[in-house]
Design a protein around this motif. Structure first.
Motif, short mmCIF file in Angstrom:
data_model
loop_
_atom_site.label_atom_id
_atom_site.label_comp_id
_atom_site.label_asym_id
_atom_site.label_seq_id
_atom_site.Cartn_x
_atom_site.Cartn_y
_atom_site.Cartn_z
N THR A 159 0.85 -1.14 0.10
CA THR A 159 0.08 0.13 -0.18
C THR A 159 1.06 1.13 -0.08
O THR A 159 0.79 1.88 1.05
N PRO A 160 1.41 1.51 -1.08
CA PRO A 160 2.34 2.52 -1.25
C PRO A 160 2.04 3.92 -1.92
O PRO A 160 2.80 4.89 -1.98
N ILE A 163 0.42 19.98 1.06
CA ILE A 163 1.56 20.20 2.10
C ILE A 163 2.93 20.11 2.00
O ILE A 163 3.45 20.83 2.23
N ILE A 164 3.27 18.76 1.49
CA ILE A 164 4.64 18.45 1.19
C ILE A 164 5.29 19.38 -0.03
O ILE A 164 6.28 19.65 0.26
N GLY A 165 4.21 19.67 -0.88
CA GLY A 165 4.60 20.43 -1.96
C GLY A 165 5.14 21.93 -1.49
O GLY A 165 5.97 22.66 -2.03
N ARG A 166 4.38 22.49 -0.45
CA ARG A 166 4.59 23.84 0.04
C ARG A 166 5.77 23.70 1.30
O ARG A 166 6.45 24.80 1.27
N VAL A 179 3.50 11.38 -3.91
CA VAL A 179 4.45 12.65 -3.33
C VAL A 179 5.71 12.39 -4.20
O VAL A 179 6.24 13.44 -4.59
N LEU A 180 6.30 11.16 -4.52
CA LEU A 180 7.61 11.23 -5.27
C LEU A 180 7.28 11.27 -6.80
O LEU A 180 8.38 11.75 -7.53
N GLY A 181 6.12 11.13 -7.20
CA GLY A 181 5.72 11.17 -8.69
C GLY A 181 6.34 10.05 -9.56
O GLY A 181 6.77 9.92 -10.64
N GLY A 219 8.92 14.30 2.07
CA GLY A 219 9.00 13.32 1.03
C GLY A 219 8.44 12.07 1.64
O GLY A 219 7.53 12.25 2.42
N GLY A 220 9.17 10.72 1.31
CA GLY A 220 8.85 9.57 1.77
C GLY A 220 9.71 8.37 1.37
O GLY A 220 10.39 8.56 0.37
#
Length: 452
Positions: free
Chosen positions: A284-285, A345-348, A291-293, A352-353
Motif C-alpha cells: 500500500t505505497p 502540504i509537502i509541496g509547500r 509524493v515522489l511522482g 517526502g517519503g
C-alpha cells in the motif's frame, strides 16, 4: 522531569503533556469550530471540561524525547488499553456521542469498519465511558467490522467482561475479497438499516470515517510540540515522520499548526511549518508514490538469496521477500482520498517519503529497539511477537532515509510513535468473542441483534 514550556531533553528527561485532550480542550474546541465553519455538516464541539471528562480522557498523555542528535520520538501510544494513536480521536467521538444522547435523548450505536487499531481504540473508549459514567450500555454501543486479514490485530478489552456486554458491542470478522472492502460493506448496512433501526430501537447509527473525526483530535500533536519543542527562527530544519495509511494523523497535526499560526490565546506562533516524511509498505505505497511522482520499481528475483532486489530507486527497499509485501495489516488503504491534501502540504513545506520492507526493519531492529528505549518504549527482542509495526516501520524509515542521504544532514526529525504492541502487552481477542460475517446481510443481522 520537564514542565510545559521548557525545551525537551534526552531519555528520562523527556517532556510529557499529561491528559492532552483535557489540557488542550480550548484549543481543540477552537479547531472544531474552525473545521465546522468550512463544512455543510458541522462536527460537534467536544464536551465542556468537567470532572468526568477529565477522568474519561486520562489516557491521552503525549511524550516527546530526544533519542539521539536530531531525532525525537513523539509518543502517542501511552494508553495501555489501545497502545496506538487512535485513542484521542476515539475518545472525542465517544464523548460527542454521549453528549448527543444527553442533548437529544437518542441512543447511539457507533458502527465502524477497521483494520484493527481503530476498533480497539473505540471499544476501549466506550469501556472508559461506561467506567466513568458519561454513558451506559443502554444508550451507547459500538459494532466494529474487521477484515479476516486483521484477525491478528484484534485485542481484548473490558467490553468482553460478560455475555451482555459482548452482545451489545460485537466484533465482526468479515469475509471480504480485499481488506478495504469492509468499508463498503459497513457503509451499505449503515445506509440500508439506519432508518428502520432507529424506528425500532431508538439507536442512531453513527459512522466514523469522516476525516475530521481524526483531524480535530490529532491537532493536539501540534499543541504538544509547541510546548515541548517549539519551532523558532533558530530551530534546525524539521521533518515529522510517520508510518501512514491515509496520513490522518499528519493532517491533524497540520490543522493544529494552522490554528497556532492564526493565533491562539497564550500560544506562540511557530516560526514555520515542518516538512512531512511518509513511511509506507510495498502493498500500500500510494501516498509515497504520489509524493515522489514515481511508481514502485521493478524487482528481480534472486533465487540464490531467495529475495527480490532492485537498485537505483533509493526511496524503495533494496531487498524484499515480496514486491507486494504486507509488513502490517493495519496499513490496508489503497489510493487514499487524502493524497491531494498531503501532496499540497509537502509541496509547500517540504518532505517526502520512503517504503520499507520487513527485511530492512529486521536489519536495523537492534538500533530501533535502542532508540525506542531512549523514549521509554520497550520493544522486545523477538520481532515475531510484534502485532503492531507502526513504530518500528517509522524509525526504520528514518534510519534508511538518513543512510541513503534522502534526509539532509542536520535535519531534526520528529518520529510519531503511533503504535506498538504484542500479545503480552495487549491481550489478543479470543475466538469465541468474534462473530464471523459473510457480507452485508450477516452484518445487518448482527447490528439488529446488538440493538436489542
Amino acid at each position: 522531569m520537564l514542565v510545559a514550556g521548557q525545551p525537551v531533553r534526552s531519555g528520562a528527561d523527556a517532556g510529557v503533556i499529561h491528559n492532552a485532550l483535557s489540557r488542550f480542550h480550548d484549543e481543540i474546541a477552537a479547531a472544531a469550530r474552525a473545521v465546522a465553519a468550512e463544512r455543510d455538516v458541522q462536527p460537534v464541539v467536544p464536551l465542556e471540561p468537567a470532572d468526568r471528562f477529565t477522568e474519561f480522557t486520562d489516557a491521552t498523555d503525549i511524550g516527546l524525547t530526544r533519542v539521539e542528535p536530531h531525532t525525537y520520538v513523539l509518543d502517542l501510544m501511552r494508553n495501555p488499553g489501545a497502545r496506538t494513536t487512535k485513542t484521542m480521536a476515539s475518545l472525542l467521538m465517544v464523548a460527542r456521542a454521549a453528549g448527543h444522547t444527553r442533548r437529544t435523548g437518542e441512543r447511539v450505536m457507533i458502527l465502524t469498519p477497521t483494520s484493527g487499531n481503530k476498533g480497539t481504540a473505540l471499544r476501549d473508549a466506550v469501556a472508559r465511558a461506561y467506567a466513568t459514567g458519561i454513558a451506559t450500555p443502554a444508550d451507547l454501543r459500538v459494532v466494529t467490522v474487521n477484515p479476516e486479514a486483521s484477525r491478528g490485530k484484534l485485542r481484548d478489552c473490558p467490553l468482553t467482561a460478560d455475555a451482555g456486554l459482548r452482545a451489545a458491542n460485537p466484533v465482526a470478522l468479515a469475509r471480504v475479497a480485499e481488506p478495504g472492502d469492509v468499508k463498503a460493506v459497513t457503509a451499505r448496512v449503515a445506509r440500508e438499516e439506519a432508518g428502520a433501526l432507529f424506528d425500532a430501537t431508538g439507536f442512531r447509527l453513527w459512522p466514523t470515517l469522516d476525516l475530521d473525526n481524526y483531524r480535530i483530535a490529532d491537532a493536539a500533536r501540534a499543541f504538544a510540540e509547541a510546548e515541548l519543542l517549539p519551532l523558532t527562527e533558530d530551530s534546525p530544519p524539521r521533518l515529522h515522520a510517520h508510518a501512514v495509511s491515509s496520513a490522518f494523523g499528519l493532517l491533524g497535526y497540520h490543522l493544529g499548526h494552522e490554528m497556532l499560526a492564526r493565533g491562539l490565546p497564550g500560544r506562540a506562533v511557530p516560526a514555520r511549518h515542518p516538512g512531512f516524511w511518509l513511511v509506507q509498505q510495498l502493498a500500500t505505497p500510494d501516498l509515497v508514490t504520489a509524493v515522489l511522482g514515481a511508481d514502485v520499481p521493478d524487482y528481480a528475483y534472486d533465487p540464490g538469496g531467495a529475495v527480490w532486489r532492485q537498485e537505483g530507486a533509493p526511496h524503495f527497499p533494496a531487498e524484499t521477500d515480496d514486491p507486494r509485501e504486507v509488513v502490517d495489516a493495519t496499513f490496508y488503504t489503497r489510493a487514499p482520498a487524502t493524497i491531494p491534501q498531503v501532496n499540497a502540504i509537502i509541496g509547500r513545506h517540504g518532505g517526502g517519503g520512503s517504503i520499507v520492507s520487513r527485511r530492512e526493519c529486521l536489519a536495523r531492529f537492534d538500533r530501533v529497539r535502542a532508540l525506542a528505549a531512549e523514549a521509554g518504549i520497550t520493544i522486545g527482542a523477538d520481532p515475531a511477537e510484534i502485532r503492531e509495526w507502526s513504530l518500528v516501520k517509522a524509525l526504520t524509515g528514518v534510519l534508511v532515509a538518513r543512510e541513503r542521504g534522502l534526509i539532509a544532514p542536520g535535519t531534526d526529525v520528529v518520529v510519531h510513535a503511533s503504535g506498538h504492541y504484542t500479545d503480552a502487552s495487549l491481550a489478543p481477542a479470543r475466538d469465541e468473542h468474534l462473530t464471523p460475517v459473510g457480507g452485508a446481510e450477516d452484518l445487518a443481522r448482527l447490528v439488529r441483534a446488538a440493538a436489542r
